[in-house]
Design a protein around this motif. Structure first.
Motif, PDB file in Angstrom:
ATOM      1  N   ALA A  30       0.874  -1.171   0.000  1.00 37.55           N
ATOM      2  CA  ALA A  30       0.000   0.000   0.000  1.00 37.55           C
ATOM      3  C   ALA A  30       0.912   1.222   0.000  1.00 37.55           C
ATOM      4  CB  ALA A  30      -0.917  -0.010   1.209  1.00 37.55           C
ATOM      5  N   PRO A  31       1.262   1.719  -1.214  1.00 40.24           N
ATOM      6  CA  PRO A  31       2.263   2.789  -1.311  1.00 40.24           C
ATOM      7  C   PRO A  31       1.746   4.176  -0.959  1.00 40.24           C
ATOM      8  CG  PRO A  31       1.526   2.143  -3.490  1.00 40.24           C
ATOM      9  CD  PRO A  31       0.841   1.230  -2.519  1.00 40.24           C
ATOM     10  N   GLY A  32       0.584   4.290  -0.404  1.00 39.56           N
ATOM     11  CA  GLY A  32       0.030   5.591  -0.048  1.00 39.56           C
ATOM     12  C   GLY A  32      -0.925   6.061  -1.124  1.00 39.56           C
ATOM     13  N   GLY A  33      -1.671   7.097  -0.819  1.00 37.71           N
ATOM     14  CA  GLY A  33      -2.610   7.633  -1.789  1.00 37.71           C
ATOM     15  C   GLY A  33      -3.830   6.752  -1.991  1.00 37.71           C
ATOM     16  N   GLY A  34      -4.051   5.786  -1.101  1.00 38.42           N
ATOM     17  CA  GLY A  34      -5.227   4.938  -1.181  1.00 38.42           C
ATOM     18  C   GLY A  34      -5.092   3.724  -2.085  1.00 38.42           C
ATOM     19  N   GLU A  35      -3.968   3.570  -2.755  1.00 37.46           N
ATOM     20  CA  GLU A  35      -3.774   2.439  -3.659  1.00 37.46           C
ATOM     21  C   GLU A  35      -3.300   1.210  -2.883  1.00 37.46           C
ATOM     22  OE1 GLU A  35      -1.793   2.028  -8.022  1.00 37.46           O
ATOM     23  OE2 GLU A  35      -0.505   2.871  -6.470  1.00 37.46           O
ATOM     24  N   MET A  36      -3.795   0.035  -3.276  1.00 34.58           N
ATOM     25  CA  MET A  36      -3.374  -1.235  -2.687  1.00 34.58           C
ATOM     26  C   MET A  36      -3.023  -2.169  -3.841  1.00 34.58           C
ATOM     27  SD  MET A  36      -3.091  -3.093   0.163  1.00 34.58           S
ATOM     28  CE  MET A  36      -4.171  -2.430   1.399  1.00 34.58           C
ATOM     29  N   ILE A  37      -1.813  -2.726  -3.815  1.00 34.74           N
ATOM     30  CA  ILE A  37      -1.357  -3.631  -4.869  1.00 34.74           C
ATOM     31  C   ILE A  37      -1.108  -4.992  -4.232  1.00 34.74           C
ATOM     32  CG2 ILE A  37       0.376  -4.038  -6.654  1.00 34.74           C
ATOM     33  CD1 ILE A  37       1.048  -0.975  -6.359  1.00 34.74           C
ATOM     34  N   VAL A  38      -1.729  -6.031  -4.783  1.00 38.78           N
ATOM     35  CA  VAL A  38      -1.608  -7.369  -4.225  1.00 38.78           C
ATOM     36  C   VAL A  38      -1.159  -8.325  -5.332  1.00 38.78           C
ATOM     37  CG1 VAL A  38      -2.810  -9.282  -3.102  1.00 38.78           C
ATOM     38  CG2 VAL A  38      -3.433  -6.930  -2.549  1.00 38.78           C
ATOM     39  N   ALA A  39      -0.168  -9.134  -5.022  1.00 35.68           N
ATOM     40  CA  ALA A  39       0.280 -10.187  -5.940  1.00 35.68           C
ATOM     41  C   ALA A  39       0.087 -11.522  -5.234  1.00 35.68           C
ATOM     42  CB  ALA A  39       1.745  -9.994  -6.313  1.00 35.68           C
ATOM     43  N   VAL A  97       9.445   8.928   4.018  1.00 38.44           N
ATOM     44  CA  VAL A  97       8.265   8.077   3.916  1.00 38.44           C
ATOM     45  C   VAL A  97       8.359   7.024   5.008  1.00 38.44           C
ATOM     46  CG1 VAL A  97       6.996   6.453   2.464  1.00 38.44           C
ATOM     47  CG2 VAL A  97       8.094   8.444   1.421  1.00 38.44           C
ATOM     48  N   ASN A  98       7.280   6.837   5.752  1.00 43.86           N
ATOM     49  CA  ASN A  98       7.209   5.831   6.800  1.00 43.86           C
ATOM     50  C   ASN A  98       6.450   4.624   6.270  1.00 43.86           C
ATOM     51  OD1 ASN A  98       8.193   7.735   8.854  1.00 43.86           O
ATOM     52  ND2 ASN A  98       6.210   8.704   8.535  1.00 43.86           N
ATOM     53  N   ILE A 133       7.234  -6.667  -8.871  1.00 44.43           N
ATOM     54  CA  ILE A 133       8.449  -6.011  -8.389  1.00 44.43           C
ATOM     55  C   ILE A 133       9.389  -5.706  -9.556  1.00 44.43           C
ATOM     56  CG2 ILE A 133      10.514  -6.291  -6.941  1.00 44.43           C
ATOM     57  CD1 ILE A 133       7.920  -5.650  -5.421  1.00 44.43           C
ATOM     58  N   GLY A 134       9.491  -6.621 -10.513  1.00 45.22           N
ATOM     59  CA  GLY A 134      10.326  -6.374 -11.694  1.00 45.22           C
ATOM     60  C   GLY A 134       9.893  -5.116 -12.428  1.00 45.22           C
ATOM     61  N   HIS A 135       8.587  -4.935 -12.576  1.00 44.03           N
ATOM     62  CA  HIS A 135       8.060  -3.729 -13.225  1.00 44.03           C
ATOM     63  C   HIS A 135       8.432  -2.484 -12.417  1.00 44.03           C
ATOM     64  CE1 HIS A 135       5.363  -1.186 -15.515  1.00 44.03           C
ATOM     65  NE2 HIS A 135       4.827  -0.778 -14.379  1.00 44.03           N
ATOM     66  N   ARG A 136       8.286  -2.562 -11.098  1.00 45.79           N
ATOM     67  CA  ARG A 136       8.612  -1.411 -10.236  1.00 45.79           C
ATOM     68  C   ARG A 136      10.103  -1.087 -10.290  1.00 45.79           C
ATOM     69  NH1 ARG A 136       7.767   3.346  -8.778  1.00 45.79           N
ATOM     70  NH2 ARG A 136       8.203   3.861  -6.617  1.00 45.79           N
ATOM     71  N   LEU A 137      10.945  -2.108 -10.310  1.00 44.85           N
ATOM     72  CA  LEU A 137      12.390  -1.868 -10.373  1.00 44.85           C
ATOM     73  C   LEU A 137      12.792  -1.216 -11.696  1.00 44.85           C
ATOM     74  CD1 LEU A 137      13.830  -5.052  -8.634  1.00 44.85           C
ATOM     75  CD2 LEU A 137      13.437  -2.778  -7.663  1.00 44.85           C
ATOM     76  N   ALA A 187       7.346 -15.931   2.977  1.00 46.87           N
ATOM     77  CA  ALA A 187       6.162 -16.596   2.423  1.00 46.87           C
ATOM     78  C   ALA A 187       5.002 -15.621   2.233  1.00 46.87           C
ATOM     79  CB  ALA A 187       5.725 -17.743   3.331  1.00 46.87           C
ATOM     80  N   ALA A 188       5.011 -14.539   3.001  1.00 44.45           N
ATOM     81  CA  ALA A 188       3.954 -13.534   2.890  1.00 44.45           C
ATOM     82  C   ALA A 188       4.496 -12.211   3.412  1.00 44.45           C
ATOM     83  CB  ALA A 188       2.724 -13.950   3.681  1.00 44.45           C
ATOM     84  N   MET A 189       4.005 -11.121   2.818  1.00 40.96           N
ATOM     85  CA  MET A 189       4.464  -9.811   3.250  1.00 40.96           C
ATOM     86  C   MET A 189       3.387  -8.769   2.978  1.00 40.96           C
ATOM     87  SD  MET A 189       7.669  -7.571   1.872  1.00 40.96           S
ATOM     88  CE  MET A 189       8.857  -8.591   2.700  1.00 40.96           C
ATOM     89  N   THR A 190       3.228  -7.871   3.922  1.00 37.99           N
ATOM     90  CA  THR A 190       2.414  -6.682   3.683  1.00 37.99           C
ATOM     91  C   THR A 190       3.275  -5.469   3.996  1.00 37.99           C
ATOM     92  OG1 THR A 190       1.515  -6.508   5.925  1.00 37.99           O
ATOM     93  CG2 THR A 190       0.282  -7.856   4.350  1.00 37.99           C
ATOM     94  N   TRP A 191       3.076  -4.423   3.229  1.00 37.38           N
ATOM     95  CA  TRP A 191       3.863  -3.201   3.348  1.00 37.38           C
ATOM     96  C   TRP A 191       2.910  -2.032   3.223  1.00 37.38           C
ATOM     97  CZ3 TRP A 191       9.280  -2.936   3.588  1.00 37.38           C
ATOM     98  CH2 TRP A 191       9.826  -1.667   3.437  1.00 37.38           C
ATOM     99  N   GLN A 192       2.867  -1.161   4.219  1.00 38.26           N
ATOM    100  CA  GLN A 192       1.916  -0.054   4.247  1.00 38.26           C
ATOM    101  C   GLN A 192       2.640   1.253   4.521  1.00 38.26           C
ATOM    102  OE1 GLN A 192      -1.752  -0.410   4.388  1.00 38.26           O
ATOM    103  NE2 GLN A 192      -1.741   1.793   4.119  1.00 38.26           N
ATOM    104  N   ASP A 193       2.606   2.191   3.571  1.00 42.70           N
ATOM    105  CA  ASP A 193       3.161   3.531   3.800  1.00 42.70           C
ATOM    106  C   ASP A 193       2.142   4.358   4.577  1.00 42.70           C
ATOM    107  OD1 ASP A 193       5.332   2.776   2.314  1.00 42.70           O
ATOM    108  OD2 ASP A 193       4.932   4.081   0.616  1.00 42.70           O
ATOM    109  N   TYR A 194       2.648   5.280   5.406  1.00 41.58           N
ATOM    110  CA  TYR A 194       1.756   6.158   6.155  1.00 41.58           C
ATOM    111  C   TYR A 194       2.472   7.484   6.422  1.00 41.58           C
ATOM    112  CZ  TYR A 194       4.523   4.749  10.203  1.00 41.58           C
ATOM    113  OH  TYR A 194       5.560   4.508  11.063  1.00 41.58           O
TER     114      TYR A 194
END
Length: 170
Positions: free
Chosen positions: A67-76, A131-132, A86-90, A154-161
């Motif tokens: 969740a990179p902020g701005g209300g967007e949530m990306i799930v793979a 950015v936090n 991640i390849g696209h983001r890199l 095996a699993a990860m969530t990442w939330q900017d705030y």
């Protein structure tokens, strides 16, 4: 009396050895887990998708959420989709310098061959903006192709705030 004292001594010695060994194993596992998570950030900063992907369980059950902020949530869902995402983001970040990262509030809980880790990351962007992010990761300790068991994500969530918007219930 001597037999009782000897028995008590052996019991205490066994307990100390077991506790020390268990603590050493946990400490070694905690260090190995931290190395995986630090390696993930380093691979991301170096824009190295192969190194990044090698730290994850290669499974269709892998869960990766950002969740990179701005209300967007990306799930793979699944390893292949995470690598694609991640390849696209890199590629988008290829010409940008990496952020300076500070990890705080790092907590690890190990239960057998499973672990979960939480931490807060403060990323300082090249222009000085900060950015936090809160991260929660689940890791598994398993062997690949007959190798020694290693920790993998095996699993990860990442939330900017934004600053001042993290509320922790204690």
């Amino acid at each position: 009396m001597k037999v009782s004292l000897l028995s008590l001594f052996l019991s205490v010695a066994t307990l100390i050895v077991f506790t020390t060994r268990s603590f050493a194993q946990t400490s070694g596992d905690e260090a190995a887990i931290r190395q995986v998570l630090d390696g993930m950030q380093l691979a991301f900063d170096k824009r190295n998708i192969k190194a990044f992907g090698s730290l994850f369980v290669q499974s269709p059950n892998l869960y990766y959420q950002v969740a990179p902020g701005g209300g967007e949530m990306i799930v793979a869902h699944g390893y292949d989709n995470m690598v694609k995402m991640i390849g696209h983001r890199l590629k988008e970040l290829a010409n940008e310098p990496p952020t300076k990262n500070t990890f705080t509030q790092y907590k690890t809980h190990i239960n057998g061959n499973s672990a979960w880790v939480t931490f807060t990351l403060i990323a300082e962007l090249p222009g000085g903006q900060k950015v936090n992010a809160c991260q929660f990761s689940v890791l598994e300790k398993k062997a690949d192709n007959g190798s020694a068991p290693r920790w993998k994500i095996a699993a990860m969530t990442w939330q900017d705030y934004p600053d001042g918007k993290l509320v922790e219930v204690k």
